[in-house]
Motif scaffolding. Structure first.
Motif, PDB file in Angstrom:
ATOM      1  N   LEU A  77      -5.852  -9.280   5.215  1.00  0.00           N
ATOM      2  CA  LEU A  77      -5.493  -7.900   4.877  1.00  0.00           C
ATOM      3  C   LEU A  77      -5.112  -7.729   3.402  1.00  0.00           C
ATOM      4  CD1 LEU A  77      -3.367  -7.054   8.032  1.00  0.00           C
ATOM      5  CD2 LEU A  77      -5.643  -6.192   7.469  1.00  0.00           C
ATOM      6  N   ASN A  79      -6.767  -7.725   0.654  1.00  0.00           N
ATOM      7  CA  ASN A  79      -7.649  -6.867  -0.150  1.00  0.00           C
ATOM      8  C   ASN A  79      -8.051  -5.586   0.574  1.00  0.00           C
ATOM      9  OD1 ASN A  79      -7.794  -8.522  -2.451  1.00  0.00           O
ATOM     10  ND2 ASN A  79      -9.221  -9.879  -1.398  1.00  0.00           N
ATOM     11  N   ALA A  80      -7.438  -5.321   1.707  1.00  0.00           N
ATOM     12  CA  ALA A  80      -7.786  -4.108   2.455  1.00  0.00           C
ATOM     13  C   ALA A  80      -7.319  -2.884   1.679  1.00  0.00           C
ATOM     14  CB  ALA A  80      -7.149  -4.133   3.835  1.00  0.00           C
ATOM     15  N   ASP A  82      -6.612  -0.013   2.867  1.00  0.00           N
ATOM     16  CA  ASP A  82      -5.597   0.695   3.644  1.00  0.00           C
ATOM     17  C   ASP A  82      -5.319  -0.115   4.908  1.00  0.00           C
ATOM     18  OD1 ASP A  82      -3.822   2.586   4.513  1.00  0.00           O
ATOM     19  OD2 ASP A  82      -5.333   4.081   5.038  1.00  0.00           O
ATOM     20  N   GLN A  83      -4.065  -0.490   5.110  1.00  0.00           N
ATOM     21  CA  GLN A  83      -3.694  -1.247   6.303  1.00  0.00           C
ATOM     22  C   GLN A  83      -2.273  -0.868   6.701  1.00  0.00           C
ATOM     23  OE1 GLN A  83      -1.460  -4.111   6.461  1.00  0.00           O
ATOM     24  NE2 GLN A  83      -0.994  -4.340   4.283  1.00  0.00           N
ATOM     25  N   PHE A  88      -6.364  -3.030   9.917  1.00  0.00           N
ATOM     26  CA  PHE A  88      -7.115  -2.198   8.983  1.00  0.00           C
ATOM     27  C   PHE A  88      -6.994  -0.751   9.420  1.00  0.00           C
ATOM     28  CE2 PHE A  88      -9.469  -6.230   8.718  1.00  0.00           C
ATOM     29  CZ  PHE A  88      -9.483  -6.421   7.350  1.00  0.00           C
ATOM     30  N   ARG A  89      -6.853   0.147   8.443  1.00  0.00           N
ATOM     31  CA  ARG A  89      -6.894   1.578   8.755  1.00  0.00           C
ATOM     32  C   ARG A  89      -8.189   2.122   8.200  1.00  0.00           C
ATOM     33  NH1 ARG A  89      -1.812   5.275   8.163  1.00  0.00           N
ATOM     34  NH2 ARG A  89      -3.635   6.565   8.399  1.00  0.00           N
ATOM     35  N   VAL A  90      -8.895   2.877   9.015  1.00  0.00           N
ATOM     36  CA  VAL A  90     -10.151   3.492   8.589  1.00  0.00           C
ATOM     37  C   VAL A  90     -10.100   4.969   8.891  1.00  0.00           C
ATOM     38  CG1 VAL A  90     -11.501   1.394   8.900  1.00  0.00           C
ATOM     39  CG2 VAL A  90     -11.254   2.991  10.800  1.00  0.00           C
TER      40      VAL A  90
END
Length: 96
Positions: A77, A79-80, A82-83, A88-90
């Motif tokens: 996470l 480099n995610a 949005d998390q 992960f948030r999408v």
């Protein structure tokens, strides 16, 4: 073994190929030469030769699978864009 235009037209129709008169003549000549070569191969003495499907040894060019350590959740996470709460948030893809 010379082929006729009708035979080549029939093969072309089976292959769903539309051939012009020039292409039909070219295909007739080329296919006839192929068949003549096959007839020549039929004359080769193969007495004592075992039928084979593969003349070289089969060797896999793929490397074997190697089990490696997995990344931790924090590393995944890191480099995610949005998390939240370790996920992960999408953006939603369905509209209500």
């Amino acid at each position: 073994m010379p082929l006729s235009d009708a035979e080549v037209s029939h093969v072309a129709r089976l292959a769903r190929l539309g051939l012009s008169d020039e292409e039909l003549a070219l295909m007739r000549d080329q296919l006839s030469h192929i068949l003549e070569y096959i007839e020549l191969l039929q004359e080769v003495d193969v007495t004592g030769v075992e039928p084979t499907a593969q003349v070289t040894g089969l060797v896999s060019v793929m490397r074997p699978d190697v089990v490696k350590g997995a990344l931790s959740r924090d590393e995944v996470l890191a480099n995610a864009p949005d998390q939240r709460d370790g996920m992960f948030r999408v953006k939603p893809v369905f509209e209500d």
